[in-house]
Motif scaffolding. Structure first.
Motif, PDB file in Angstrom:
ATOM      1  N   LYS A   1     -34.193  -4.125  14.856  1.00 17.91           N
ATOM      2  CA  LYS A   1     -34.310  -4.733  13.521  1.00 17.91           C
ATOM      3  C   LYS A   1     -34.814  -3.733  12.491  1.00 17.91           C
ATOM      4  CE  LYS A   1     -34.659  -9.473  15.004  1.00 17.91           C
ATOM      5  NZ  LYS A   1     -35.463 -10.691  15.020  1.00 17.91           N
TER       6      LYS A   1
ATOM      7  N   THR B   1     -47.191  -6.096   9.584  1.00 18.51           N
ATOM      8  CA  THR B   1     -45.948  -6.812   9.901  1.00 18.51           C
ATOM      9  C   THR B   1     -45.711  -7.941   8.901  1.00 18.51           C
ATOM     10  OG1 THR B   1     -46.216  -6.294  12.245  1.00 18.51           O
ATOM     11  CG2 THR B   1     -44.694  -8.060  11.700  1.00 18.51           C
ATOM     12  N   ASP B   2     -46.763  -8.686   8.587  1.00 17.10           N
ATOM     13  CA  ASP B   2     -46.633  -9.766   7.598  1.00 17.10           C
ATOM     14  C   ASP B   2     -46.214  -9.204   6.241  1.00 17.10           C
ATOM     15  OD1 ASP B   2     -47.323 -11.634   9.503  1.00 17.10           O
ATOM     16  OD2 ASP B   2     -49.446 -11.736   8.887  1.00 17.10           O
TER      17      ASP B   2
ATOM     18  N   ASN C   1     -42.533  -8.174   6.418  1.00 15.03           N
ATOM     19  CA  ASN C   1     -41.628  -9.328   6.370  1.00 15.03           C
ATOM     20  C   ASN C   1     -41.593  -9.944   4.976  1.00 15.03           C
ATOM     21  OD1 ASN C   1     -40.465  -9.364   8.977  1.00 15.03           O
ATOM     22  ND2 ASN C   1     -42.387 -10.133   9.815  1.00 15.03           N
TER      23      ASN C   1
ATOM     24  N   ILE D   1     -39.294  -7.722   3.062  1.00 13.84           N
ATOM     25  CA  ILE D   1     -37.902  -7.946   3.500  1.00 13.84           C
ATOM     26  C   ILE D   1     -37.358  -9.214   2.853  1.00 13.84           C
ATOM     27  CG2 ILE D   1     -36.472  -8.563   5.494  1.00 13.84           C
ATOM     28  CD1 ILE D   1     -38.261  -6.678   7.172  1.00 13.84           C
TER      29      ILE D   1
ATOM     30  N   ARG E   1     -36.187 -10.828  10.302  1.00 15.65           N
ATOM     31  CA  ARG E   1     -37.629 -10.958  10.515  1.00 15.65           C
ATOM     32  C   ARG E   1     -38.002  -9.979  11.620  1.00 15.65           C
ATOM     33  NH1 ARG E   1     -41.832 -13.247   8.630  1.00 15.65           N
ATOM     34  NH2 ARG E   1     -43.463 -14.028   9.976  1.00 15.65           N
ATOM     35  N   VAL E   2     -38.936  -9.083  11.302  1.00 19.52           N
ATOM     36  CA  VAL E   2     -39.358  -8.048  12.247  1.00 19.52           C
ATOM     37  C   VAL E   2     -40.613  -8.531  12.952  1.00 19.52           C
ATOM     38  CG1 VAL E   2     -40.137  -5.662  12.470  1.00 19.52           C
ATOM     39  CG2 VAL E   2     -38.371  -6.236  10.808  1.00 19.52           C
TER      40      VAL E   2
END
Length: 188
Positions: free
Chosen positions: A6, A34-35, A38, A41, A49-50
């Motif tokens: 991804k 990460t949040d 995303n 993104i 969604r990673v």
């Protein structure tokens, strides 16, 4: 062929942002990063969604690469030969990048090493060995250059001292040349 990761599907700008963010946070706080990724993104309108494991793997690879470069810099910073440092820096970067990719590939494929990867590893080792030989040659050339320059400087000092002493003693040019050749072994 496995599906693309991804992280490989997101725009390059986001991958650069992710790398900078991970570096800024000391390669930690993966959940928060990460949040944030995303969120970016989603703001770009992408339907990807990673997961935090992908970001964690990316963080580990970046950290490993950074440590390899830092080690190479420390090792190379002790050397006085600028050219040698440049050669080894480029070589170490190539080897570090290849090794990181190979480690990721082995990790992703349950520890299985493909024949082409084994061949790549062999090439990396060959390059490293060639670099070691080149390093030794450069060091030997540098040692020879230093010895030659030191010898030439001493000869120049002896020549000056000989001429000054000969002038004080009132010796003629023929006697001075004879002293140069016979006693000091200097060029006439």
């Amino acid at each position: 062929m496995p599906p693309p990761k991804k992280l490989d599907l997101i725009p390059e700008e986001l991958r650069r942002w992710l790398a900078e963010e991970l570096r800024d946070r000391g390669f930690s706080d993966i959940v928060s990063v990460t949040d944030a990724l995303n969120g970016r993104i989603a703001a770009e309108g992408l339907e990807i969604r990673v997961g935090k494991s992908a970001v964690g793997d990316f963080s580990k690879a970046l950290k490993d690469q950074r440590e390899a470069f830092a080690l190479a810099d420390v090792l190379l910073s002790d050397l006085d030969i600028e050219r040698e440092g440049d050669i080894h820096r480029v070589l170490m970067q190539m080897i570090a990048n290849s090794a990181v990719h190979m480690i990721q590939n082995v990790r992703d494929n349950d520890g299985h090493l493909e024949p082409k990867d084994l061949m790549s590893l062999g090439r990396m080792l060959k390059d490293l060995m060639a670099s070691s030989g080149m390093r030794e040659k450069l060091l030997e050339d540098e040692r020879k250059r230093l010895v030659r320059e030191t010898r030439e400087a001493r000869e120049a000092e002896m020549e000056e001292a000989l001429e000054a002493t000969a002038k004080e003693a009132g010796l003629d040019g023929a006697m001075l040349d004879r002293l140069r050749r016979g006693v000091l072994g200097l060029r006439a």
